[in-house]
Design an enzyme around this catalytic site. Structure first.
Site, PDB file in Angstrom:
ATOM      1  N   GLU A 289       0.816  -1.204   0.000  1.00 42.42           N
ATOM      2  CA  GLU A 289       0.000   0.000   0.000  1.00 42.42           C
ATOM      3  C   GLU A 289       0.860   1.269   0.000  1.00 42.42           C
ATOM      4  O   GLU A 289       0.597   2.220  -0.717  1.00 42.42           O
ATOM      5  CB  GLU A 289      -0.901  -0.034   1.232  1.00 42.42           C
ATOM      6  CG  GLU A 289      -2.000   0.981   1.187  1.00 42.42           C
ATOM      7  CD  GLU A 289      -2.980   0.792   2.348  1.00 42.42           C
ATOM      8  OE1 GLU A 289      -2.825  -0.177   3.105  1.00 42.42           O
ATOM      9  OE2 GLU A 289      -3.864   1.629   2.465  1.00 42.42           O
TER      10      GLU A 289
ATOM     11  N   SER B 235      -9.756   5.589   6.689  1.00 39.98           N
ATOM     12  CA  SER B 235     -10.574   5.316   7.882  1.00 39.98           C
ATOM     13  C   SER B 235      -9.764   5.691   9.111  1.00 39.98           C
ATOM     14  O   SER B 235     -10.243   6.313  10.032  1.00 39.98           O
ATOM     15  CB  SER B 235     -10.910   3.838   7.961  1.00 39.98           C
ATOM     16  OG  SER B 235     -11.419   3.383   6.744  1.00 39.98           O
TER      17      SER B 235
ATOM     18  N   SER C 259      -2.338   7.069   8.527  1.00 40.30           N
ATOM     19  CA  SER C 259      -0.968   6.560   8.494  1.00 40.30           C
ATOM     20  C   SER C 259      -0.032   7.728   8.270  1.00 40.30           C
ATOM     21  O   SER C 259      -0.335   8.621   7.478  1.00 40.30           O
ATOM     22  CB  SER C 259      -0.776   5.570   7.341  1.00 40.30           C
ATOM     23  OG  SER C 259      -1.308   4.330   7.693  1.00 40.30           O
TER      24      SER C 259
ATOM     25  N   ARG D  74       7.050   3.903   7.607  1.00 42.18           N
ATOM     26  CA  ARG D  74       5.808   4.254   8.298  1.00 42.18           C
ATOM     27  C   ARG D  74       6.187   4.526   9.733  1.00 42.18           C
ATOM     28  O   ARG D  74       6.713   3.662  10.418  1.00 42.18           O
ATOM     29  CB  ARG D  74       4.808   3.105   8.224  1.00 42.18           C
ATOM     30  CG  ARG D  74       3.470   3.451   8.827  1.00 42.18           C
ATOM     31  CD  ARG D  74       2.532   2.248   8.839  1.00 42.18           C
ATOM     32  NE  ARG D  74       1.171   2.630   9.212  1.00 42.18           N
ATOM     33  CZ  ARG D  74       0.758   2.761  10.464  1.00 42.18           C
ATOM     34  NH1 ARG D  74       1.598   2.572  11.449  1.00 42.18           N
ATOM     35  NH2 ARG D  74      -0.496   3.112  10.739  1.00 42.18           N
TER      36      ARG D  74
END
Lengths: 405, 823
Positions: free
Chosen positions: A164, A226, A229, A241
């Site tokens: 992703e 939702s 990140s 991340r």
């Protein structure tokens, strides 16, 4: 040319079981390229599933004709029903024409539907034997893991899984390149000195300016779906991340549904646009009678989100618009706060916000833009993308197309 | 002031209070034993009965009536000298400073007084106390009325005086306070008060800060006293959240905050559930399941989450499932409890993340939490701790405060007293303070029928205390050997043990005031209150910080003082001292006659045997009451060597080396112990050329020697032994006081004068079961140390691998000074 009809029964937003207008998707399953497969990309998130498909100009005039007819129908449908709580929607606005991918030119279309309706998707896909026409699709998002087995067993479709974050970053680069200079923008404050004594909140006079992201690195990428990140990006393939937050778009929508009875993001945003959060929140001036000068906190700053709502007389004076606005401001401020701290922690001065939360949501974008600059005393820049999260899909498609052809 | 009074009415205690306090006291007493007390306060009882019966008439279920707790609100208000108030959005805290008088038994050797047991001199002394009362802000007017009605001389006396006010409501209620109390309101900055209050609590109150471990053992892990508390981060979760960095006593900085705080939880909770008030919301949250409303990682990633390195139970999107149902067109029908829990998790998690980000940004390892959001509520502390730990990857420690609600009020109070704040230490009064509890603080005006519950804190002013300079690692020093909070077996044993021996204390207390007609009643109250406390501690061992034998013993002392039994064992101590003094001469002669090394050994055995004479130990009390029991008999009870801890040979070897420069000896019991055990040992050291400092408790505890008694004893011993006389005259033998009030010893809270005097000590001797076994058994010192005790408790002796009357003689060479030590 094969068309997949995707029929979703949607409901009007009075939440009765009465069925609303039927929504029909026709997935354009063009079979142009060598392997006879359409180019599909899916980003299956927690709340929304985003699909993109690449439609090339057909050499065959008949097929081309049929195809344009279909696109017309779809467009017509969505134009006529833009706000009816339909379950699946195409982002016509964000259709990209004359895109060249893998040596082909065509248009990229974007469609999304709630991930919670995945069962319906499967029912339709099975009925139309989607697996006969598509044997694989590019997939990313959490659902690429969650639904992989179901796609394989029920539809005989294999997932070409893409990470992703990789996809997001590459997609971002791609979209910036393709759409330059319109793609990247920020909110510009024409009177910065005047504004600095005021609280960071949505300002109408902020104007949108294009930003040339020629040399983007390093930057902090905040992807608001939702959840949230947060990535630190140092180079095309050098990123990590670093954090996230569970207070994201899903929280905004969830709380708004509970508080106002709305059912869609668009509805919630529309409500928020008409509301005033200051009736709901406790402001610094409600506590200190004005600015809290000792610590440089302006009187209009929110001291406690929803802080007035435990008081009965305050509850009498608020509307669902105010509640929606307060929810939006709460979530946005919180994301801004966390993003800002990470940027400061990492000593990075550019923060790029992307994600579905920012779609049709200029309130949040302006608020973030203003807050970042206010709290950093102008040292941080909050940047936004025209294509918010779709860049991800675009890259997904491209990658998948190039990989498969 | 020194008064000679034979029958003395208690000066403080619940029996001499303001009218309203009496009412409270009588309510409680009446609930327990109405007939015995009604004749004394007929007016109040009839009013009480009237209220009770009228309540019963109104309500159908008289059994459901709950009478007020035995807690006296606004105690000692009549003597209040200074006030401070912290008015928050939900809770208000009033702080007031008052002086109170209490009796101290005066130890004297005046031969004129024929019957020492009945005619003791009592010295009336004055002490200072800080009171804190917490109640809901909506009752502020009731409370101010109450304060107004109970102040001596009313408004006029207060005129011109100042009340320090802080908190958001300080602005709103300033005129009300001014009008009601006639005090002029001086507003103090909230953040400054918070940091000041936090510094004060961390420095003064034992076991103030703790980490919370839901389902852990122990559930509450208290932080030991640390000489270096700075820097730290203070996160105040009120309506919003303010984050402070505190770097020293006077310097702090507001480094950030967030608007997502307690007010968000409360406000959203009120909109989303039917809960009335904050506490009901928390109750709902306690039973809810957030997984029904929140989107977890597994909801997005399915079963394959592990490949991604994310815990499937991790929160991905708070309230993320709500919109699923909305989109499916289903009626939104969420369980209120689930919503409340989800809300609590969302807010706690968010605060935890932001706080840990600030902590990491400023490189702070310790984060203390304050503000009404927590209220020591276990679930909230759990979620906040979890979030801090998760977001900081275990780098940041989340600490909670037992008295977090009082930070602002304490700080505001101290702002008014900055000139004399530093010269004293303060200690929590276990008798007058509320337990650590997630209790709702609700004030209901006493004219209403509802029971009320107000939480309060009382701090007694004390001499300035500090760490013993001989500790090798003060930052890691824990006085107590066993943490009863974690050790279930020991907890059950000791609570049972204290409960079964309480009658002996009661008997001693009554006997010490045989001519006082109120003694029996006070002793009964003492017993009831203490037993109740023990019962509370069985289920809530964390209620007053670490539960230890030391804290249980100190609690007895607090209650004894509270019920005006200043020194129940004074007569016993006096007669035992006199009996022992008469044997001192022959004991010294006997020891002098012994050849080396028998003499060295006999001196140690004498110390051990002397330590048997302990009125706090049930086994010994039984023996002493039933038979003639002197040093000779005690020596016979000392077990054969090797003792349970036996370093006698090492010690004797050491004695052949150079003499020590200076010894500090922490002494234990009166009578045989001090006179026939410790004095010969001290004399032995003195003869070797060592200076000796005898350290005794400041306040009475059982039959332990107090500082005042020690001075008298030394004087008397000097008349018997010329060597002792000489040493006293040359100040080679001196008496010091420790500032301890119980039979145990907390070396992190020594009288600062003693600590200063101890700097050059190269031999530390600690004597007695309380001081060397219950506490300090494992402490390390930078000088040579001896620990000497006889274990007069079979259970404890067996736990250490011995049997009844197991002897402890522990010698340790000096240990290196560790990091964090005080120079």
């Amino acid at each position: 040319m094969i068309f997949l009809r995707y029929v979703v029964r949607s409901y009007s937003h009075n939440r009765s079981r009465k069925s609303g207008p039927l929504c029909i998707f026709r997935f354009n399953a063009s079979v142009f390229h060598g392997k006879g497969m359409p180019w599909f990309g899916m980003d299956i998130g927690g709340t929304l599933t985003k699909c993109a498909y690449f439609e090339t100009k057909s050499a065959n005039p008949d097929l081309h004709h049929q195809e344009t007819e279909l696109i017309k129908i779809v467009k017509k449908y969505f134009k006529e029903n833009p706000r009816k709580g339909v379950a699946g929607q195409a982002d016509i606005r964000l259709q990209m024409d004359n895109v060249s991918i893998g040596g082909r030119t065509g248009s990229v279309h974007f469609i999304r539907f709630p991930t919670s309706l995945m069962d319906d998707f499967f029912a339709i896909a099975k009925k139309h034997q989607l697996g006969k026409f598509i044997s694989a699709l590019g997939a990313t998002g959490g659902g690429a893991y969650k639904f992989e087995e179901r796609f394989a067993t029920e539809l005989n479709i294999k997932f070409a899984k893409f990470d992703e974050m990789d996809t997001l970053l590459n997609g971002m680069r791609l979209v910036v390149k393709m759409n330059r200079p319109k793609e990247v923008y920020y909110w510009y404050n024409p009177h910065p000195d005047e504004q600095n004594c005021n609280p960071p909140q949505e300002k109408d006079h902020l104007s949108r300016k294009e930003y040339d992201l020629n040399d983007p690195y390093p930057f902090v990428l905040v992807n608001i779906g939702s959840g949230v990140s947060i990535l630190a990006v140092y180079g095309p393939h050098n990123y990590k991340r670093i954090s996230g937050s569970s207070l994201g778009g899903g929280t905004f929508l969830g709380l708004c549904c509970l508080l106002t009875g709305c059912t869609t993001f668009e509805e919630a945003i529309a409500l928020a646009a008409k509301g005033d959060h200051r009736k709901v929140d406790k402001l610094v001036r409600d506590i200190y009678g004005g600015d809290y000068k000792k610590f440089g906190l302006p009187g209009d700053l929110v001291a406690s989100s929803f802080g007035n709502m435990n008081l009965p007389d305050h509850r009498l004076n608020i509307s669902k618009f105010d509640l929606a606005r307060a929810t939006l401001v709460t979530i946005t401020n919180n994301i801004g706060n966390i993003a800002l701290m990470w940027a400061v922690n990492l000593k990075i001065s550019r923060v790029v916000f992307v994600g579905n939360f920012l779609r049709v949501n200029p309130i949040s974008a302006k608020l973030l833009g203003h807050a970042m600059s206010f709290w950093s005393r102008g040292t941080l820049e909050a940047l936004f993308l025209e294509h918010e999260v779709r860049c991800l899909l675009l890259h997904l498609l491209k990658h998948y197309i190039i990989g498969s052809s | 002031m020194l008064l000679k009074i034979t029958t003395f009415r208690p000066a403080v205690s619940i029996l001499q209070c303001s009218v309203a306090q009496k009412l409270v006291a009588v309510c409680c007493a009446a609930a327990l034993r109405p007939p015995s007390i009604s004749h004394r306060y007929p007016g109040f009882i009839s009013e009480l009965n009237h209220r009770l019966y009228s309540t019963m008439d109104k309500k159908e279920h008289p059994k459901s009536i709950v009478l007020p707790e035995t807690i006296n609100v606004f105690r000692n208000l009549t003597n209040a000298k200074r006030f401070a108030i912290d008015i928050g959005g939900s809770l208000t805290k009033i702080a007031y400073y008052s002086t109170l008088q209490y009796r101290r038994a005066n130890y004297s050797v005046d031969k004129e007084s024929s019957s020492p047991s009945e005619e003791h001199n009592y010295e009336l002394s004055e002490s200072a106390r800080l009171h804190f009362v917490k109640f809901e802000t909506k009752y502020i007017e009731h409370c101010l009325n109450f304060v107004k009605a109970n102040l001596v001389g009313s408004k006029d006396i207060m005129m011109g005086k100042i009340i320090k006010a802080t908190g958001g409501g300080a602005y709103k209620y300033a005129s009300l306070i001014q009008e009601k109390l006639g005090l002029s309101v001086e507003k103090e900055d909230e953040m400054g008060c918070l940091s000041k209050g936090c510094n004060f609590l961390l420095k003064n109150i034992s076991d103030e800060a703790f980490t919370y471990h839901r389902h852990g053992n122990p559930e509450y892990e208290f932080q030991n006293a640390d000489p270096n508390i700075f820097p730290y981060m203070l996160v105040n979760i009120g309506s919003g959240v303010s984050i402070l960095k505190v770097t020293s006593e006077d310097s702090y900085e507001r480094i950030g905050g967030t608007a997502t705080g307690g007010g968000t939880f409360w406000g959203l909770g009120t909109l989303l559930t039917k809960a009335k008030g904050f506490d009901e919301l928390l109750e709902l949250a306690e039973v809810g399941d957030h997984r029904n409303t929140d989107m977890l990682v597994r909801d997005i990633y399915g079963a394959d989450y592990k490949a991604h390195g994310l815990d499937s139970e991790l929160l991905a999107s708070a309230f993320g499932k709500v919109c699923d149902s909305a989109k499916k067109g289903q009626t939104l029908n969420f369980n209120e409890a689930d919503v409340a829990r989800s809300l609590l998790f969302t807010i706690s998690n968010d605060i935890g993340q932001i706080a840990s980000l600030y902590a990491m940004m400023h490189n702070l390892k310790k984060v203390y939490f304050g503000g009404y959001f927590l209220r020591n509520h276990p679930l909230t502390m759990h979620t906040v701790s979890f979030a801090i730990n998760y977001w900081s990857k275990g780098q940041v420690q989340s600490l909670f405060l037992r008295h977090e609600g009082y930070l602002g009020a304490i700080g505001a109070f101290l702002k008014g007293t900055e000139q004399d704040g530093e010269d004293y230490s303060w200690a929590e009064n276990y008798a007058g303070s509320s337990a650590l509890d997630p209790q709702p603080a609700v004030w209901i005006d006493s004219l209403k029928d509802d029971p009320y519950c107000v939480s309060q804190l009382e701090l007694d002013r004390d001499v300035q205390r500090t760490f013993c300079p001989l500790l090798s690692n003060p930052a890691q020093y824990i006085p107590d050997t066993v943490d009863l909070n974690a050790d279930h077996e020991a907890r059950t044993y000791w609570l049972d043990c204290f409960e079964s021996t309480i009658d002996k204390f009661v008997d001693a207390a009554v006997a010490s005031q045989a001519d006082d007609e109120t003694a029996v009643e006070r002793a009964t109250h003492f017993k009831e209150k203490y037993i109740k406390r023990l019962q509370h501690l069985r289920n809530h061992p964390f209620a007053y910080g670490n539960l230890t034998v030391r804290s249980l013993l100190e609690t007895i002392q607090h209650y004894m003082k509270e019920f005006d039994f200043p020194d129940p064992y004074i007569s016993v101590k006096q007669s035992e001292n006199e009996a022992s003094l008469s044997q001192l001469q022959s004991r010294l002669e006997y020891l002098d006659s012994l050849p080396f090394p028998q003499q060295y050994k006999e001196i140690v055995v004498g110390m051990l045997a002397g330590n048997m004479f302990d009125w706090g130990a049930k086994a010994i009390v039984d023996i002493m009451k039933s038979e003639e029991f002197g040093l000779t008999e005690a020596v016979r009870k000392i077990p054969d060597r090797p003792w349970v801890i036996d370093d006698l040979d090492v010690w004797i070897e050491r004695l052949q080396g150079p003499p020590h420069q200076q010894a500090a000896i922490f002494i234990d019991n009166s009578g045989v112990d001090i006179i026939l055990g410790i004095l010969p040992f001290s004399r032995f050291l003195l003869l070797r050329g060592t200076k000796v400092m005898l350290c005794a408790n400041s306040e009475p505890a059982l039959n332990d020697v107090t500082f005042k008694e020690l001075e008298v004893i030394l004087n008397q011993a000097g008349m018997i032994c010329p060597k002792i006389r000489e040493a006293l005259d040359e100040k080679r033998l001196i008496a010091m006081e420790t500032a301890q009030i119980g039979p145990c010893l907390d070396l992190s809270r020594l009288d600062s004068k003693l600590a200063k005097a101890m700097i050059n000590v190269d031999l530390l001797v600690i004597e007695g079961m309380g001081r060397t076994v219950h506490s300090n058994l494992n402490a390390d010192f930078t000088c040579e140390s001896l620990r000497v005790a006889v274990i007069k408790n079979k259970w404890l002796a067996q736990r250490l691998g011995g049997d009844m009357f197991a002897a402890v003689f522990k010698y340790r060479p000096p240990m290196l000074k560790k990091e964090g030590a005080i120079e």
